[in-house]
Motif scaffolding. Structure first.
Motif, PDB file in Angstrom:
ATOM      1  N   ARG A 188       0.822  -1.208   0.000  1.00  0.00           N
ATOM      2  CA  ARG A 188       0.000   0.000   0.000  1.00  0.00           C
ATOM      3  C   ARG A 188       0.861   1.266   0.000  1.00  0.00           C
ATOM      4  O   ARG A 188       0.365   2.350  -0.355  1.00  0.00           O
ATOM      5  N   THR A 189       2.127   1.144   0.387  1.00  0.00           N
ATOM      6  CA  THR A 189       3.026   2.305   0.408  1.00  0.00           C
ATOM      7  C   THR A 189       3.733   2.519  -0.926  1.00  0.00           C
ATOM      8  O   THR A 189       4.409   3.534  -1.097  1.00  0.00           O
ATOM      9  N   TRP A 190       3.581   1.587  -1.850  1.00  0.00           N
ATOM     10  CA  TRP A 190       4.350   1.664  -3.085  1.00  0.00           C
ATOM     11  C   TRP A 190       3.803   2.700  -4.072  1.00  0.00           C
ATOM     12  O   TRP A 190       4.550   3.509  -4.618  1.00  0.00           O
ATOM     13  N   ARG A 191       2.507   2.623  -4.314  1.00  0.00           N
ATOM     14  CA  ARG A 191       1.914   3.510  -5.325  1.00  0.00           C
ATOM     15  C   ARG A 191       2.089   4.987  -4.980  1.00  0.00           C
ATOM     16  O   ARG A 191       2.468   5.786  -5.849  1.00  0.00           O
ATOM     17  N   PRO A 192       1.831   5.403  -3.727  1.00  0.00           N
ATOM     18  CA  PRO A 192       2.073   6.820  -3.393  1.00  0.00           C
ATOM     19  C   PRO A 192       3.518   7.246  -3.622  1.00  0.00           C
ATOM     20  O   PRO A 192       3.778   8.388  -4.018  1.00  0.00           O
ATOM     21  N   ALA A 193       4.472   6.319  -3.385  1.00  0.00           N
ATOM     22  CA  ALA A 193       5.883   6.653  -3.593  1.00  0.00           C
ATOM     23  C   ALA A 193       6.203   6.816  -5.073  1.00  0.00           C
ATOM     24  O   ALA A 193       7.025   7.647  -5.458  1.00  0.00           O
ATOM     25  N   LEU A 194       5.530   6.040  -5.921  1.00  0.00           N
ATOM     26  CA  LEU A 194       5.838   6.020  -7.354  1.00  0.00           C
ATOM     27  C   LEU A 194       5.045   7.040  -8.167  1.00  0.00           C
ATOM     28  O   LEU A 194       5.424   7.334  -9.304  1.00  0.00           O
ATOM     29  N   GLN A 195       3.991   7.578  -7.607  1.00  0.00           N
ATOM     30  CA  GLN A 195       3.109   8.445  -8.377  1.00  0.00           C
ATOM     31  C   GLN A 195       3.858   9.654  -8.929  1.00  0.00           C
ATOM     32  O   GLN A 195       4.500  10.402  -8.200  1.00  0.00           O
ATOM     33  N   GLY A 196       3.803   9.819 -10.248  1.00  0.00           N
ATOM     34  CA  GLY A 196       4.399  10.982 -10.893  1.00  0.00           C
ATOM     35  C   GLY A 196       5.902  10.936 -11.071  1.00  0.00           C
ATOM     36  O   GLY A 196       6.522  11.920 -11.478  1.00  0.00           O
ATOM     37  N   VAL A 197       6.515   9.784 -10.810  1.00  0.00           N
ATOM     38  CA  VAL A 197       7.974   9.652 -10.839  1.00  0.00           C
ATOM     39  C   VAL A 197       8.458   9.372 -12.256  1.00  0.00           C
ATOM     40  O   VAL A 197       7.881   8.567 -12.983  1.00  0.00           O
ATOM     41  N   GLY A 198       9.582  10.038 -12.638  1.00  0.00           N
ATOM     42  CA  GLY A 198      10.187   9.789 -13.938  1.00  0.00           C
ATOM     43  C   GLY A 198      11.319   8.785 -13.890  1.00  0.00           C
ATOM     44  O   GLY A 198      11.556   8.041 -14.845  1.00  0.00           O
ATOM     45  N   GLY A 199      12.062   8.766 -12.779  1.00  0.00           N
ATOM     46  CA  GLY A 199      13.183   7.832 -12.631  1.00  0.00           C
ATOM     47  C   GLY A 199      13.323   7.432 -11.177  1.00  0.00           C
ATOM     48  O   GLY A 199      13.009   8.208 -10.274  1.00  0.00           O
ATOM     49  N   ALA A 200      13.811   6.212 -10.934  1.00  0.00           N
ATOM     50  CA  ALA A 200      13.921   5.717  -9.563  1.00  0.00           C
ATOM     51  C   ALA A 200      15.224   4.964  -9.363  1.00  0.00           C
ATOM     52  O   ALA A 200      15.662   4.190 -10.231  1.00  0.00           O
ATOM     53  N   TYR A 201      15.822   5.215  -8.207  1.00  0.00           N
ATOM     54  CA  TYR A 201      16.989   4.454  -7.745  1.00  0.00           C
ATOM     55  C   TYR A 201      16.499   3.552  -6.619  1.00  0.00           C
ATOM     56  O   TYR A 201      15.851   4.022  -5.669  1.00  0.00           O
TER      57      TYR A 201
ATOM     58  N   ALA B 282       7.488  -4.091 -11.375  1.00  0.00           N
ATOM     59  CA  ALA B 282       6.385  -4.195 -12.334  1.00  0.00           C
ATOM     60  C   ALA B 282       5.406  -3.047 -12.155  1.00  0.00           C
ATOM     61  O   ALA B 282       4.922  -2.459 -13.143  1.00  0.00           O
ATOM     62  N   LEU B 283       5.113  -2.680 -10.914  1.00  0.00           N
ATOM     63  CA  LEU B 283       4.223  -1.554 -10.660  1.00  0.00           C
ATOM     64  C   LEU B 283       4.838  -0.256 -11.165  1.00  0.00           C
ATOM     65  O   LEU B 283       4.140   0.577 -11.764  1.00  0.00           O
ATOM     66  N   ALA B 284       6.133  -0.078 -10.939  1.00  0.00           N
ATOM     67  CA  ALA B 284       6.809   1.133 -11.412  1.00  0.00           C
ATOM     68  C   ALA B 284       6.667   1.272 -12.926  1.00  0.00           C
ATOM     69  O   ALA B 284       6.376   2.360 -13.443  1.00  0.00           O
ATOM     70  N   ALA B 285       6.869   0.172 -13.642  1.00  0.00           N
ATOM     71  CA  ALA B 285       6.727   0.210 -15.096  1.00  0.00           C
ATOM     72  C   ALA B 285       5.289   0.526 -15.494  1.00  0.00           C
ATOM     73  O   ALA B 285       5.042   1.330 -16.407  1.00  0.00           O
ATOM     74  N   ASP B 286       4.315  -0.081 -14.804  1.00  0.00           N
ATOM     75  CA  ASP B 286       2.902   0.163 -15.116  1.00  0.00           C
ATOM     76  C   ASP B 286       2.525   1.627 -14.905  1.00  0.00           C
ATOM     77  O   ASP B 286       1.671   2.170 -15.621  1.00  0.00           O
ATOM     78  N   LEU B 287       3.155   2.264 -13.929  1.00  0.00           N
ATOM     79  CA  LEU B 287       2.839   3.659 -13.605  1.00  0.00           C
ATOM     80  C   LEU B 287       3.619   4.668 -14.451  1.00  0.00           C
ATOM     81  O   LEU B 287       3.517   5.867 -14.243  1.00  0.00           O
ATOM     82  N   GLY B 288       4.445   4.158 -15.381  1.00  0.00           N
ATOM     83  CA  GLY B 288       5.102   5.050 -16.327  1.00  0.00           C
ATOM     84  C   GLY B 288       6.476   5.545 -15.944  1.00  0.00           C
ATOM     85  O   GLY B 288       6.981   6.500 -16.554  1.00  0.00           O
ATOM     86  N   VAL B 289       7.117   4.937 -14.938  1.00  0.00           N
ATOM     87  CA  VAL B 289       8.495   5.320 -14.612  1.00  0.00           C
ATOM     88  C   VAL B 289       9.388   4.979 -15.810  1.00  0.00           C
ATOM     89  O   VAL B 289       9.346   3.861 -16.329  1.00  0.00           O
ATOM     90  N   GLU B 290      10.193   5.923 -16.242  1.00  0.00           N
ATOM     91  CA  GLU B 290      10.976   5.753 -17.467  1.00  0.00           C
ATOM     92  C   GLU B 290      12.364   5.186 -17.235  1.00  0.00           C
ATOM     93  O   GLU B 290      12.942   4.569 -18.141  1.00  0.00           O
TER      94      GLU B 290
END
Length: 286
Positions: free
Chosen positions: A50-63, A78-86
């Motif tokens: 449940r803490t993942w989506r709020p962290a990933l929302q609107g993100v362009g890149g992630a370390y 997989a969630l990061a890719a689904d949410l559009g992280v590039e």
């Protein structure tokens, strides 16, 4: 196109040795950064999706840095890719693709390999970082308190390692997040030369004046000593196994990842020691 400084960057494990340096470097570029950890600006828990989506929302890149025991990294990727992280940059470990690199007792390899495979399957721009032993273990990690006490006991034998500065890891991570040319790359990261633990302690003495001696301890005794200090046997055995590549000389190999990623040589241990010298001086002791 590179992810720009106008994009939002997520740093999972943003309070750790490498994560906080990635955060600093991104902010020095005036980038927007979301620091995610159990105690960070953005609450994040690998065991609570449940803490993942709020962290990933609107993100362009992630370390992404995850503890060895975490099994949920593939689902998060997989969630990061689904949410559009590039851009996804994953901290892995040196030698995970080499059978027997850590011996038979280290259980973390399977998880690293699983995470790397999951990252490759996301379909987004990915980069894998495989560093060896951190130089910062001497200044702020597992080695630090024993060094301040004057004696560092390790199951490292007479082996050596090309200790890597975590600042170099952070520089490579930031380059992979913000520049073109790093997608699909696996960067093996090390320092520019190998030192024994005794040689590393001698460098520390030269820059700080603090003397500590190294004692090579057989792995079985090392595990018993850690258990006597309150460690669980599983954690003690994990540390002994993690030191196996140093004992066997496998960590002496100089990797070219810093040069390939950044176009410069890796930071030498003496440069690290000079920058961290106050960590071993008397005023830093508890």
């Amino acid at each position: 196109m590179p992810v720009s400084n106008h994009d939002l960057f997520l740093v999972v494990g943003g309070t750790g040795k490498t994560g906080r340096q990635v955060v600093t470097r991104l902010r020095e570029r005036d980038a927007r950064v979301r620091v995610a950890s159990r105690s960070g600006e953005q609450r994040f828990d690998w065991t609570d999706d449940r803490t993942w989506r709020p962290a990933l929302q609107g993100v362009g890149g992630a370390y992404i840095v995850a503890p060895d025991e975490v099994t949920s990294v593939p689902a998060f990727l997989a969630l990061a890719a689904d949410l559009g992280v590039e851009r996804l940059v994953l901290l892995s470990a040196r030698g995970v693709d080499v059978p027997g690199y850590y011996g038979d007792a280290y259980l973390g390899v399977e998880g690293h390999v699983r995470n790397e495979d999951a990252l490759r399957s996301t379909g987004v721009g990915w980069t894998i970082l495989r560093p060896g032993w951190f130089a910062q273990n001497f200044s702020e990690g597992f080695f630090h308190a024993p060094i301040l006490g004057g004696e560092l006991r390790l199951a490292a034998g007479d082996g050596a390692a090309a200790f890597v500065d975590t600042g170099d890891i952070a520089d490579v991570a930031v380059a992979a997040l913000t520049e073109d040319g790093h997608a699909g790359e696996v960067y093996e990261l090390s320092g520019p030369r190998a030192l024994t633990v005794s040689e590393a302690l001698a460098e520390i003495e030269r820059v700080s004046g603090h003397t500590a001696r190294y004692v090579a301890v057989p792995p079985d005794l090392f595990v018993r000593e850690l258990a006597g200090q309150g460690w669980s046997r599983a954690d003690a055995e994990l540390w002994a196994a993690a030191l196996a590549p140093v004992r066997t000389g496998r960590e002496t190999v100089i990797a070219d990842g810093v040069r390939r990623a950044l176009g410069r040589e890796a930071t030498d241990f003496v440069e690290f020691a000079r920058a961290a010298a106050t960590a071993w001086r008397s005023e830093s002791r508890p």
